[in-house]
Scaffold this motif. Structure first.
Motif, PDB file in Angstrom:
ATOM      1  N   TYR A 109       0.827  -1.211   0.000  1.00  0.00           N
ATOM      2  CA  TYR A 109       0.000   0.000   0.000  1.00  0.00           C
ATOM      3  C   TYR A 109       0.858   1.256   0.000  1.00  0.00           C
ATOM      4  CZ  TYR A 109      -4.100  -2.870   0.661  1.00  0.00           C
ATOM      5  OH  TYR A 109      -5.094  -3.785   0.466  1.00  0.00           O
TER       6      TYR A 109
ATOM      7  N   ARG B 105       2.648  -4.657  -5.720  1.00  0.00           N
ATOM      8  CA  ARG B 105       1.339  -5.057  -5.215  1.00  0.00           C
ATOM      9  C   ARG B 105       1.383  -6.514  -4.779  1.00  0.00           C
ATOM     10  NH1 ARG B 105       0.280  -0.471  -4.246  1.00  0.00           N
ATOM     11  NH2 ARG B 105      -0.989   0.858  -5.546  1.00  0.00           N
TER      12      ARG B 105
ATOM     13  N   TYR C 285      -4.249  -7.375  -2.575  1.00  0.00           N
ATOM     14  CA  TYR C 285      -4.322  -5.908  -2.508  1.00  0.00           C
ATOM     15  C   TYR C 285      -5.724  -5.444  -2.867  1.00  0.00           C
ATOM     16  CZ  TYR C 285      -3.669  -1.017  -3.755  1.00  0.00           C
ATOM     17  OH  TYR C 285      -3.794   0.347  -3.837  1.00  0.00           O
TER      18      TYR C 285
END
Length: 148
Positions: free
Chosen positions: A72, A78, A82
């Motif tokens: 984040y 990622r 996510y």
């Protein structure tokens, strides 16, 4: 010393089965967020409770960063699970409480991190970054993380 270590909660609140007063040290190893079975509200609520626990017991509770939190904070990376729907609030909680989190914790010769340190990574990325003021490997890792 009685120590509790909790890793990869991914929104689950099973850590609440412990009584914090029964422990000298409580270490969370990261991955507080992202789940394939829990809803956003449950994940965020649990994350907030963990942050409150740290604030209540600032010396006893250690909050380490996991790859899902890093996901984040750094858009180029990622992790699986996510959730764009949680991104703003997760980033806000992490940035507003940045001083509560660290990359590593060390007590004597025991080092806690989210996923360990591979010898090759240590040799390539960490060893050359050690400075005299680093009291232990955790101090080096935390400093290097903060320096970016």
């Amino acid at each position: 010393m009685k120590t509790a270590t909790w890793g990869d909660l991914h929104g689950h609140n099973n850590w609440k089965t412990m009584n914090p007063v029964d422990y000298d040290l409580i270490i969370f190893l990261g991955d507080y967020v992202d789940s394939f079975v829990l809803d956003d509200k449950s994940i965020i609520s649990n994350f907030r409770e963990i942050i409150r626990l740290k604030k209540k017991y600032p010396k006893k509770v250690k909050l380490l960063i996991g790859n899902h939190e890093t996901s984040y904070l750094f858009p180029a990376y990622r992790a699986s699970g996510y959730r764009p729907s949680m991104a703003k609030i997760v980033v806000k909680l992490l940035t507003q409480n940045a001083g509560l989190f660290q990359l590593a914790y060390q007590l004597g010769n025991i080092l806690w991190t989210h996923a360990g340190i591979h010898q090759g990574f240590y040799d390539l990325k960490i060893k050359s970054g050690i400075i005299d003021s680093d009291i232990d490997l955790a101090a080096t890792l935390n400093r290097l993380y903060l320096e970016g």
